[in-house]
Scaffold this motif. Structure first.
Motif, PDB file in Angstrom:
ATOM      1  N   GLU A 109       0.820  -1.211   0.000  1.00  0.00           N
ATOM      2  CA  GLU A 109       0.000   0.000   0.000  1.00  0.00           C
ATOM      3  C   GLU A 109       0.860   1.270   0.000  1.00  0.00           C
ATOM      4  O   GLU A 109       0.623   2.199  -0.755  1.00  0.00           O
ATOM      5  CB  GLU A 109      -0.918   0.011   1.229  1.00  0.00           C
ATOM      6  N   THR A 110       1.869   1.293   0.879  1.00  0.00           N
ATOM      7  CA  THR A 110       2.698   2.490   1.026  1.00  0.00           C
ATOM      8  C   THR A 110       3.937   2.476   0.146  1.00  0.00           C
ATOM      9  O   THR A 110       4.566   3.513  -0.055  1.00  0.00           O
ATOM     10  CB  THR A 110       3.159   2.649   2.482  1.00  0.00           C
ATOM     11  N   TYR A 111       4.335   1.293  -0.335  1.00  0.00           N
ATOM     12  CA  TYR A 111       5.550   1.077  -1.121  1.00  0.00           C
ATOM     13  C   TYR A 111       6.816   1.182  -0.279  1.00  0.00           C
ATOM     14  O   TYR A 111       7.924   1.127  -0.810  1.00  0.00           O
ATOM     15  CB  TYR A 111       5.653   2.033  -2.314  1.00  0.00           C
ATOM     16  N   GLN A 137       7.674   9.363  -0.335  1.00  0.00           N
ATOM     17  CA  GLN A 137       6.631   8.974   0.626  1.00  0.00           C
ATOM     18  C   GLN A 137       7.277   8.606   1.956  1.00  0.00           C
ATOM     19  O   GLN A 137       8.123   7.715   2.012  1.00  0.00           O
ATOM     20  CB  GLN A 137       5.850   7.771   0.083  1.00  0.00           C
ATOM     21  N   LYS A 259      -1.981  14.867  -7.798  1.00  0.00           N
ATOM     22  CA  LYS A 259      -3.434  14.841  -7.618  1.00  0.00           C
ATOM     23  C   LYS A 259      -4.156  14.786  -8.962  1.00  0.00           C
ATOM     24  O   LYS A 259      -5.115  14.025  -9.144  1.00  0.00           O
ATOM     25  CB  LYS A 259      -3.889  16.068  -6.830  1.00  0.00           C
ATOM     26  N   ASN A 262      -3.693  11.375 -10.462  1.00  0.00           N
ATOM     27  CA  ASN A 262      -4.569  10.417  -9.784  1.00  0.00           C
ATOM     28  C   ASN A 262      -6.006  10.515 -10.281  1.00  0.00           C
ATOM     29  O   ASN A 262      -6.675   9.502 -10.516  1.00  0.00           O
ATOM     30  CB  ASN A 262      -4.540  10.636  -8.276  1.00  0.00           C
ATOM     31  N   SER A 266      -7.244   7.301 -12.509  1.00  0.00           N
ATOM     32  CA  SER A 266      -8.176   6.432 -11.780  1.00  0.00           C
ATOM     33  C   SER A 266      -9.333   5.983 -12.670  1.00  0.00           C
ATOM     34  O   SER A 266     -10.021   5.008 -12.346  1.00  0.00           O
ATOM     35  CB  SER A 266      -8.720   7.155 -10.549  1.00  0.00           C
ATOM     36  N   VAL A 272      -2.997   1.068 -11.510  1.00  0.00           N
ATOM     37  CA  VAL A 272      -2.976   1.252 -10.057  1.00  0.00           C
ATOM     38  C   VAL A 272      -2.184   2.509  -9.728  1.00  0.00           C
ATOM     39  O   VAL A 272      -1.012   2.622 -10.082  1.00  0.00           O
ATOM     40  CB  VAL A 272      -2.339   0.038  -9.346  1.00  0.00           C
ATOM     41  N   PRO A 274      -0.736   5.572  -6.957  1.00  0.00           N
ATOM     42  CA  PRO A 274      -0.270   5.643  -5.565  1.00  0.00           C
ATOM     43  C   PRO A 274      -1.347   6.185  -4.642  1.00  0.00           C
ATOM     44  O   PRO A 274      -2.189   6.988  -5.054  1.00  0.00           O
ATOM     45  CB  PRO A 274       0.927   6.605  -5.633  1.00  0.00           C
ATOM     46  N   LYS A 275      -1.308   5.728  -3.392  1.00  0.00           N
ATOM     47  CA  LYS A 275      -2.333   6.132  -2.425  1.00  0.00           C
ATOM     48  C   LYS A 275      -1.815   7.206  -1.483  1.00  0.00           C
ATOM     49  O   LYS A 275      -0.623   7.286  -1.201  1.00  0.00           O
ATOM     50  CB  LYS A 275      -2.791   4.916  -1.608  1.00  0.00           C
ATOM     51  N   GLU A 276      -2.745   8.027  -1.014  1.00  0.00           N
ATOM     52  CA  GLU A 276      -2.460   9.013   0.030  1.00  0.00           C
ATOM     53  C   GLU A 276      -2.992   8.483   1.353  1.00  0.00           C
ATOM     54  O   GLU A 276      -4.042   7.835   1.400  1.00  0.00           O
ATOM     55  CB  GLU A 276      -3.152  10.336  -0.307  1.00  0.00           C
ATOM     56  N   PHE A 277      -2.265   8.762   2.438  1.00  0.00           N
ATOM     57  CA  PHE A 277      -2.661   8.295   3.758  1.00  0.00           C
ATOM     58  C   PHE A 277      -2.660   9.457   4.744  1.00  0.00           C
ATOM     59  O   PHE A 277      -1.845  10.382   4.631  1.00  0.00           O
ATOM     60  CB  PHE A 277      -1.700   7.207   4.252  1.00  0.00           C
TER      61      PHE A 277
END
Length: 369
Positions: A109-111, A137, A259, A262, A266, A272, A274-277
């Motif tokens: 998820e975070t790489y 990240q 952003k 993404n 999407s 796929v 990258p995700k933001e947390f």
């Protein structure tokens, strides 16, 4: 045909050339090329920026890692835990001091390094944990710090790709006993050659690194320890100091670009992003996606004038240089699968919306039936 480089340093230079040229000119006029005044001023500025007490400029990011480990007396027989999916410089620094890299698979998820897999790799020989803030990240520093404290281990951050990134509102480079930064030209804060820095809050460590980078001396020709020749050039420090005032603005632009990427990507099935947390603020040194038919996609984009890269195609444990670690294919399945699917898209602050839309539309056309 539109031509989009992976990184376009000319655009940045053309926009800020007066500032950068003036910084270089002042050093040339003073002729203090080695550990000159601009080095000391940059060190103070960068320490303040990172939220640390000390910063020591060195010759490269690799040297920053090496001297950080050396200053903590790591050597033969010691083990250092780090990520399996990092750039080779991370593990080379461990090897250079005589220690053994112990690799840990990545969190999909975070790489970054999978925190839940760190403890089971700790042995009596473990001396440090070296998390990597990969692609800009931040690694999950709170649980990593707790593990380091629990086992009385040193904590050294590889922040070479993460200038200005934040974890829980705190900048990376300020969590560990020491942290290493690279100023390779393509980095978020890049010089016009090689360069690096070490940040720390430990005065004794800073004093030791001060000597290690300059032949082991505090006073010229009086060598207290065996040191190295690893000094940040004064010209590079002057350039970095001129650039540092723009870094937050550039990082903000990178986040805006990510952003937009993404939002647009999407909508493409099979891509796929990258995700933001929460509490993690990436500065997107690298913007990468995971796809099928990666090599064919890269060739297609190249034909459209779009340059892409892979960070990194061969994981550390499968590199011929590290056969001696004894790892085999299949030991780190998440990393191996990841390395076969990733592609890094153009990312630099001056990238414009028209170019981003063109890149994404080209990817969409490739995957359209």
């Amino acid at each position: 045909m539109m031509k989009i480089n992976f990184v376009d340093l000319k655009r940045q230079y053309h926009k800020y050339s007066r500032e950068f040229n003036q910084a270089i000119k002042e050093v040339l006029e003073k002729t203090d090329f080695i550990l000159g005044g601009e080095v000391q001023r940059f060190e103070k500025d960068f320490a303040r920026y990172c939220g640390t007490k000390y910063c020591l400029g060195v010759a490269s990011g690799t040297d920053a890692l090496l001297l950080s480990l050396k200053s903590l007396n790591m050597g033969t027989g010691d083990e250092v835990i780090t990520a399996a999916n990092t750039y080779i410089a991370t593990v080379l620094a461990i090897s250079m001091v005589g220690a053994k890299p112990i690799l840990v698979d990545m969190n999909p998820e975070t790489y970054n390094i999978d925190v839940e897999k760190i403890e089971k790799n700790i042995t009596k020989r473990t001396k440090a944990i070296l998390p990597v803030h990969l692609y800009g990240q931040p690694a999950d520093m709170e649980p990593i710090t707790k593990i380091a404290q629990k086992y009385n281990l040193y904590l050294v951050e590889d922040a070479c790709q993460a200038h200005g990134a934040r974890y829980q509102q705190k900048k990376v480079g300020s969590f560990g006993d020491a942290a290493a930064f690279s100023f390779y030209p393509g980095k978020n804060l890049g010089s016009y050659g090689d360069g690096g820095a070490i940040t720390t809050n430990n005065q004794k460590l800073a004093e030791k690194i001060f000597m290690l980078r300059n032949y082991g001396q505090k006073v010229k020709y009086h060598h207290l320890i065996k040191g190295y020749n690893s000094r940040l050039d004064t010209i590079q420090a002057a350039i970095l100091r001129a650039k540092l005032i723009h870094l937050d603005s550039w990082n903000k632009k990178r986040r805006r670009i990510a952003k937009l990427y993404n939002q647009l990507l999407s909508k493409i099935e099979g891509v796929v992003i990258p995700k933001e947390f929460p509490n993690f603020e990436s500065v997107y040194h690298i913007y990468l996606i995971q796809v099928e038919k990666r090599d064919q996609l890269r060739e297609y984009l190249a034909q459209k004038g779009i340059t892409t890269l892979i960070h990194y195609p061969v994981p550390i444990h499968l590199q011929p240089a590290y056969r001696d670690l004894g790892y085999k294919k299949g030991n780190f399945p998440i990393t191996e699968n990841f390395c076969n699917r990733i592609v890094s898209l153009p990312m630099f602050p001056e990238l414009n919306d028209k170019e981003i839309h063109f890149i994404v539309s080209s990817i969409k056309k490739f995957y359209s039936p």
